[in-house]
Design an enzyme around this catalytic site. Structure first.
Site, PDB file in Angstrom:
ATOM      1  N   PHE A  10      25.107  30.846  21.378  1.00  0.00           N
ATOM      2  CA  PHE A  10      24.915  32.101  22.091  1.00  0.00           C
ATOM      3  C   PHE A  10      25.601  33.220  21.330  1.00  0.00           C
ATOM      4  O   PHE A  10      26.524  32.978  20.547  1.00  0.00           O
ATOM      5  CB  PHE A  10      25.507  31.998  23.511  1.00  0.00           C
ATOM      6  CG  PHE A  10      24.459  32.076  24.579  1.00  0.00           C
ATOM      7  CD1 PHE A  10      23.680  30.980  24.892  1.00  0.00           C
ATOM      8  CD2 PHE A  10      24.235  33.273  25.273  1.00  0.00           C
ATOM      9  CE1 PHE A  10      22.705  31.058  25.872  1.00  0.00           C
ATOM     10  CE2 PHE A  10      23.258  33.356  26.245  1.00  0.00           C
ATOM     11  CZ  PHE A  10      22.488  32.244  26.553  1.00  0.00           C
ATOM     12  N   GLN A  51      26.986  46.501  30.454  1.00  0.00           N
ATOM     13  CA  GLN A  51      26.324  45.806  29.346  1.00  0.00           C
ATOM     14  C   GLN A  51      24.805  45.966  29.402  1.00  0.00           C
ATOM     15  O   GLN A  51      24.197  45.753  30.447  1.00  0.00           O
ATOM     16  CB  GLN A  51      26.656  44.316  29.420  1.00  0.00           C
ATOM     17  CG  GLN A  51      25.888  43.489  28.396  1.00  0.00           C
ATOM     18  CD  GLN A  51      26.454  42.099  28.288  1.00  0.00           C
ATOM     19  OE1 GLN A  51      26.066  41.202  29.028  1.00  0.00           O
ATOM     20  NE2 GLN A  51      27.392  41.908  27.381  1.00  0.00           N
ATOM     21  N   HIS A  90      21.564  44.298  27.967  1.00  0.00           N
ATOM     22  CA  HIS A  90      21.146  43.045  27.337  1.00  0.00           C
ATOM     23  C   HIS A  90      19.978  43.361  26.409  1.00  0.00           C
ATOM     24  O   HIS A  90      19.072  44.107  26.785  1.00  0.00           O
ATOM     25  CB  HIS A  90      20.727  42.062  28.430  1.00  0.00           C
ATOM     26  CG  HIS A  90      20.517  40.666  27.952  1.00  0.00           C
ATOM     27  ND1 HIS A  90      19.484  40.327  27.107  1.00  0.00           N
ATOM     28  CD2 HIS A  90      21.204  39.528  28.207  1.00  0.00           C
ATOM     29  CE1 HIS A  90      19.553  39.024  26.861  1.00  0.00           C
ATOM     30  NE2 HIS A  90      20.581  38.522  27.518  1.00  0.00           N
ATOM     31  N   LEU A 125      14.889  39.628  32.685  1.00  0.00           N
ATOM     32  CA  LEU A 125      15.583  39.061  31.541  1.00  0.00           C
ATOM     33  C   LEU A 125      14.772  37.998  30.819  1.00  0.00           C
ATOM     34  O   LEU A 125      14.162  37.133  31.437  1.00  0.00           O
ATOM     35  CB  LEU A 125      16.897  38.439  32.004  1.00  0.00           C
ATOM     36  CG  LEU A 125      17.833  38.106  30.848  1.00  0.00           C
ATOM     37  CD1 LEU A 125      18.417  39.380  30.277  1.00  0.00           C
ATOM     38  CD2 LEU A 125      18.937  37.178  31.286  1.00  0.00           C
ATOM     39  N   GLU A 141      19.019  35.232  26.287  1.00  0.00           N
ATOM     40  CA  GLU A 141      19.532  35.148  24.930  1.00  0.00           C
ATOM     41  C   GLU A 141      19.393  33.718  24.388  1.00  0.00           C
ATOM     42  O   GLU A 141      19.426  33.490  23.178  1.00  0.00           O
ATOM     43  CB  GLU A 141      21.010  35.542  24.973  1.00  0.00           C
ATOM     44  CG  GLU A 141      21.680  35.687  23.650  1.00  0.00           C
ATOM     45  CD  GLU A 141      23.066  36.315  23.826  1.00  0.00           C
ATOM     46  OE1 GLU A 141      23.166  37.360  24.492  1.00  0.00           O
ATOM     47  OE2 GLU A 141      24.034  35.750  23.316  1.00  0.00           O
ATOM     48  N   ARG A 153      25.954  41.208  22.376  1.00  0.00           N
ATOM     49  CA  ARG A 153      24.866  41.980  22.982  1.00  0.00           C
ATOM     50  C   ARG A 153      24.944  43.472  22.733  1.00  0.00           C
ATOM     51  O   ARG A 153      23.920  44.133  22.556  1.00  0.00           O
ATOM     52  CB  ARG A 153      24.865  41.732  24.486  1.00  0.00           C
ATOM     53  CG  ARG A 153      24.434  40.340  24.781  1.00  0.00           C
ATOM     54  CD  ARG A 153      24.539  40.021  26.237  1.00  0.00           C
ATOM     55  NE  ARG A 153      24.094  38.647  26.408  1.00  0.00           N
ATOM     56  CZ  ARG A 153      24.192  37.970  27.528  1.00  0.00           C
ATOM     57  NH1 ARG A 153      24.739  38.531  28.590  1.00  0.00           N
ATOM     58  NH2 ARG A 153      23.761  36.738  27.596  1.00  0.00           N
ATOM     59  N   HIS A 192      22.460  45.048  32.477  1.00  0.00           N
ATOM     60  CA  HIS A 192      22.562  43.633  32.791  1.00  0.00           C
ATOM     61  C   HIS A 192      23.850  43.240  33.497  1.00  0.00           C
ATOM     62  O   HIS A 192      23.850  42.442  34.416  1.00  0.00           O
ATOM     63  CB  HIS A 192      22.449  42.863  31.472  1.00  0.00           C
ATOM     64  CG  HIS A 192      22.463  41.383  31.618  1.00  0.00           C
ATOM     65  ND1 HIS A 192      21.515  40.716  32.342  1.00  0.00           N
ATOM     66  CD2 HIS A 192      23.311  40.429  31.127  1.00  0.00           C
ATOM     67  CE1 HIS A 192      21.769  39.407  32.294  1.00  0.00           C
ATOM     68  NE2 HIS A 192      22.855  39.220  31.582  1.00  0.00           N
ATOM     69  N   ARG A 248      30.993  41.724  27.545  1.00  0.00           N
ATOM     70  CA  ARG A 248      31.067  40.302  27.881  1.00  0.00           C
ATOM     71  C   ARG A 248      30.166  39.485  26.961  1.00  0.00           C
ATOM     72  O   ARG A 248      29.035  39.886  26.689  1.00  0.00           O
ATOM     73  CB  ARG A 248      30.607  40.095  29.320  1.00  0.00           C
ATOM     74  CG  ARG A 248      30.351  38.648  29.659  1.00  0.00           C
ATOM     75  CD  ARG A 248      29.898  38.467  31.076  1.00  0.00           C
ATOM     76  NE  ARG A 248      28.534  38.846  31.330  1.00  0.00           N
ATOM     77  CZ  ARG A 248      27.462  38.058  31.145  1.00  0.00           C
ATOM     78  NH1 ARG A 248      27.607  36.847  30.640  1.00  0.00           N
ATOM     79  NH2 ARG A 248      26.260  38.486  31.450  1.00  0.00           N
TER      80      ARG A 248
END
Ligand SMILES: Cc1cc2nc3c(=O)[nH]c(=O)nc-3n(C[C@H](O)[C@H](O)[C@H](O)COP(=O)(O)OP(=O)(O)OC[C@H]3O[C@@H](n4cnc5c(N)ncnc54)[C@H](O)[C@@H]3O)c2cc1C
Length: 569
Positions: free
Chosen positions: A114, A229, A231, A241, A244, A275, A341, A383
């Site tokens: 990730f 954030q 994304h 979404l 990822e 991100r 996000h 994050r």
């Protein structure tokens, strides 16, 4: 008056994990405006992080370093250390509770790569990880139903506060419209994030800032609200979404010229940079006219992964793209764009989830928070993917333990039921009585639009000022809105209006804190101050309400192991 030892508001991962802990000795109420398994946690796709080391050797130290670097050194490192150390135990506990994780050929919990994580450490259940964990926890709660009462489709309006002591919450039953006070020895907020203030967002309809604004209204500051954030892979125009995990499995990002443009922005990590960096790279490509067909989107290309792997690892999101865009990622690249996000900021809490009022750690007694609505702060300015489910479970459990410790043997506080009820009844009446002409839907659309265009991936002083001015205008128009349904039973319109009021307040707070932070760090990027400025801004923002408007104070960042360094990938 209803009475329980503890009231937990929110039945996502944080709320349910907290309830499982607290109900060991206490009488617990869990209150949620949507059915528990519809909480946004259930939409989580890609995974939950832990340094199990099942596919490559890994350690909590590496997990910690990646998290701190990913957060652009704004994380409180003492909290990060405790949290990453707890991760492996948390995963095995979830497994023993019945959560089904995907496996390696030899039967271990599988782990994939990730963004921003230097090792494959995302444990997952195909691309339905949140769903799997949420249902496992819900089943456990059902098993404990003798000591846990779930209030489904109840709405929390406000906290009951007496000085520096929290004595309960004022709520209403959405089905009947009845307002009630719940007296409790302790209240825990697990109310999730507030992505719905933006036009393009991955967040569920319930992610509307009710919890954070209820706290703010009783004098609690909000920590780091400017850090939102974006994304990198929301489905074009929908915001839904596309995990990822797709890039974790090897998908590419391409611009209109067919170039893998991440080579320019993060050559060592490419599509798996954190991100904030990938979202900015996409926006820069689009702003330079290299979006697909000149539009505000980029291609996510999974074709080389092949149908078998896509069906094994990413079946749900393949279907989502077919349903919402009519595009099958097995045969065609997907148009995507950055989508709001995650909320890095929130209600300030100490490492044991007790809500605090200032940088000295002064407590609001009897009030706790965990999960996305809280700011511990383990994520700092940005994050990393898969670190949030972990946050919700680790700190949900911890909040439960803290509440047990706090409420055990304690008496209930004084509550003036009539007075507290009247406060919320007045709110209802105020909205019902308005004979204005403004459309709440129009106001909501305008808020989302301005937040996206003026307080989004890229920000600057002029745009932020315009944003704040526009939002204040919308707040005025909000007072002149017109409600069409004046009934009491299942009046969803009235609840949407209350949520809109909360979102408008939250939007002003986000934009104001963003204006004051004249640097770029993590998810907050100022084109007029493109560098991080540790001399002036290595602190947490603490936004307070005051008669003269918002006031921003600061709180030091806890640095233990890793000194701030330049962040390159
Ligand atoms: C599409 C998507 C995918 C994601 N994927 C991942 C991932 O793969 N890995 C990862 O680590 N993170 C992921 N995240 C982030 C992560 O899912 C969330 O941060 C986390 O689940 C939040 O959990 P929570 O318990 O704090 O809140 P939530 O699950 O959002 O629950 C909030 C609860 O509060 C209740 N509530 C709110 N306001 C009120 C009110 N006024 N009255 C009563 N009840 C109220 C709601 O009913 C709900 O039960 C993803 C997020 C999204 C949006």
């Amino acid at each position: 008056m209803i009475q329980h030892d503890v009231v937990i508001v929110g039945a996502g991962l944080a709320g349910m994990r907290c309830a499982l802990e607290a109900c060991k000795e206490l009488d617990v109420a869990v209150l949620t405006k949507v059915y528990p398994s519809r909480s946004h946690s259930g939409a989580a796709q890609g995974g939950i992080a832990a340094s199990l080391g099942n596919s490559e050797p890994d350690s909590w130290e590496e997990h910690m370093f990646d998290t701190v670097k990913g957060g652009d050194f704004l994380n409180d490192q003492d909290a990060v250390e405790e949290y990453v150390k707890a991760a492996p135990r948390i995963i095995y506990e979830l497994e023993h509770m019945g959560c089904v994780f995907s496996r390696t050929p030899e039967g271990k919990i599988a782990q994939r790569s990730f963004g921003g994580h230097s090792k494959p450490r995302a444990c997952f259940s195909a691309d339905r990880t949140g769903h799997a964990i949420l249902h496992a926890l819900h089943e456990q709660l059902m098993k404990n139903s003798r000591s846990v009462k779930i209030y489904n489709e109840w709405y929390m309006h406000s906290l009951v506060i007496d000085g520096d002591q929290c004595n309960g919450v004022i709520v209403s039953n959405i089905q009947t419209g009845e307002v009630e006070v719940i007296r409790a020895k302790a209240v825990v907020f697990c109310t999730g994030g507030y992505g719905r203030v933006f036009k393009i967002t991955s967040n569920a309809f319930a992610s509307t800032a009710d919890g954070v604004m209820a706290a703010f209204e009783v004098g609690i500051p909000l920590e780091d609200p400017e850090f939102v954030q974006f994304h990198p892979s929301g489905l074009y125009r929908q915001g839904i979404l596309f995990s990822e995990a797709a890039r974790g499995e090897g998908a590419y990002l391409l611009n209109d010229k067919g170039e893998r443009f991440m080579e320019t922005y993060a050559p060592s990590r490419m599509e798996l940079a954190p991100r904030d960096i990938v979202a900015r790279a996409e926006q820069s490509e689009m702003d330079a006219g290299r979006g697909i067909n000149g539009e505000d989107c980029i291609h996510l290309d999974l074709r080389h992964l092949g149908e078998a792997r896509i069906m094994e690892r990413l079946p749900q999101i393949r279907q989502l793209a077919i349903d919402f865009l009519g595009i099958d990622c097995v045969t065609d690249p997907l148009p995507i764009q950055p989508t709001a996000h995650y909320s890095m900021g929130g209600i300030p809490v100490d490492n044991n989830c007790h809500v605090i009022l200032d940088s000295e750690g002064t407590k609001m007694h009897g009030f706790f928070a965990a999960g996305e609505c809280a700011c511990v702060s383990v994520h700092g300015g940005n994050r990393l993917g898969t670190n949030s489910l972990l946050d919700a479970v680790v700190f949900g459990e911890r909040a439960g333990k803290s509440v047990l410790e706090y409420a055990r043997g304690r008496d209930f506080g004084n509550v003036n039921e009539g007075q507290e009820k009247a406060r919320v009844l007045e709110k209802f009446e105020d909205i019902f009585q308005r004979e204005g002409s403004e459309s709440y839907n129009q106001i909501r659309d305008e808020m989302k639009e301005i937040m996206m265009s003026h307080c989004g991936v890229f920000r600057d002083e002029q745009r932020l000022k315009t944003c704040i001015e526009t939002l204040k205008g919308l707040q005025e128009r909000f007072k002149k809105g017109k409600v069409t349904d004046k009934g009491k039973l299942f009046n969803t319109e009235i609840y949407e209006i209350m949520e809109l009021g909360n979102m408008l307040g939250m939007a002003v707070i986000i934009a104001t804190a963003a204006l004051e932070r004249r640097e770029s760090r993590g998810g907050h990027y100022r084109t007029d101050f493109p560098k991080r400025d540790d001399k002036k801004f290595l602190y947490h923002s603490m936004v307070y309400d005051s008669p003269d408007g918002l006031v921003i104070k600061t709180k030091p960042v806890v640095i233990t192991k890793y000194q701030p360094a330049e962040r390159t990938y």
